[in-house]
Design an enzyme around this catalytic site. Sequence first.
Site, mmCIF file in Angstrom:
data_model
loop_
_atom_site.group_PDB
_atom_site.id
_atom_site.type_symbol
_atom_site.label_atom_id
_atom_site.label_comp_id
_atom_site.label_asym_id
_atom_site.label_seq_id
_atom_site.Cartn_x
_atom_site.Cartn_y
_atom_site.Cartn_z
ATOM 1 N N CYS A 34 0.942 -1.163 -0.037
ATOM 2 C CA CYS A 34 0.230 0.113 -0.178
ATOM 3 C C CYS A 34 0.846 1.151 -0.062
ATOM 4 O O CYS A 34 0.352 2.300 -0.692
ATOM 5 C CB CYS A 34 -0.745 -0.087 1.150
ATOM 6 S SG CYS A 34 -2.106 -1.327 1.458
ATOM 7 N N ARG B 112 -7.985 -4.361 -3.306
ATOM 8 C CA ARG B 112 -7.370 -3.382 -3.871
ATOM 9 C C ARG B 112 -8.219 -3.273 -5.123
ATOM 10 O O ARG B 112 -8.221 -3.869 -6.016
ATOM 11 C CB ARG B 112 -5.945 -3.573 -4.403
ATOM 12 C CG ARG B 112 -4.985 -3.840 -3.331
ATOM 13 C CD ARG B 112 -3.534 -3.867 -3.859
ATOM 14 N NE ARG B 112 -2.728 -4.347 -2.830
ATOM 15 C CZ ARG B 112 -2.091 -3.968 -1.691
ATOM 16 N NH1 ARG B 112 -2.374 -2.545 -1.657
ATOM 17 N NH2 ARG B 112 -1.613 -4.536 -0.604
#
Length: 237
Positions: free
Chosen positions: A53, A136
């Site tokens: 991330c 995601r």
Amino acid sequence: MENQEKPATLPRIGEPAPAFKAVTTQGEINFPEQYAGSWVILFSHPADFTPVCTSEFMTFAKLEGEFNKLNCKLVGLSVDGLFSHIAWLRTIKEKIEYKGMKGMEVKFPLIEDITMEVAKRYGMIQPGESSTKAVRAVFVIDPKGIIRTIIYYPLSLGRNFDELLRVVIALQTADAFNVATPADWRPGDEVIIPTAGSCGVAKDRMESKEEGITCHDWFFCTKKIDKETVLKKITGK
Ligand code: BEZ
């Protein structure tokens, strides 16, 4: 069906982006209403203070200007709280150096969604992958608030940012020129002309040998639009 939980309706391509209000690192947002007239990428990440991330947020921050040139804004989301978001983004800016990126400041809003209400509404919680973290997800939404592309990646796989830019450019090109874009298309490559209404018309087109149009068969005709023409039309520059 008694006592069975009704399955949530997932957002779908071609339908309006589900509306919500939320708290973000840039104040409250009213989504997608306040983005009317702009393209927007709404994306989720699994968790603050995690490495994949972090690499993605640094890259989003680096490319935000490129997305903005396409009249496309960015909005992030995770099921972490606001103070975690703020602390993580500060750490990224002040401490992390990665692949030549340093001092990366995330200026776009990052939604806090501790109740998972938005994440669930957008199908970002996929329990086979994780029931406590968002996958995601990427939702590309057009200036009218319609979902135009949905991409989901698992927790371990960082997104390909060339592809995200390519998706926005290709959608805008399709709208601006009334064409479709073939496999691996990039600006400057040939585009696909929609098949005419009937075989007869398409056959005529094949036989007329219209200038600049190549027909591989009656259903598959392409034409060249040069890169400058594409970029000028979609960015106005
Ligand atoms: C990461 O961003 O590195 C990550 C987050 C959640 C699970 C696995 C990896």
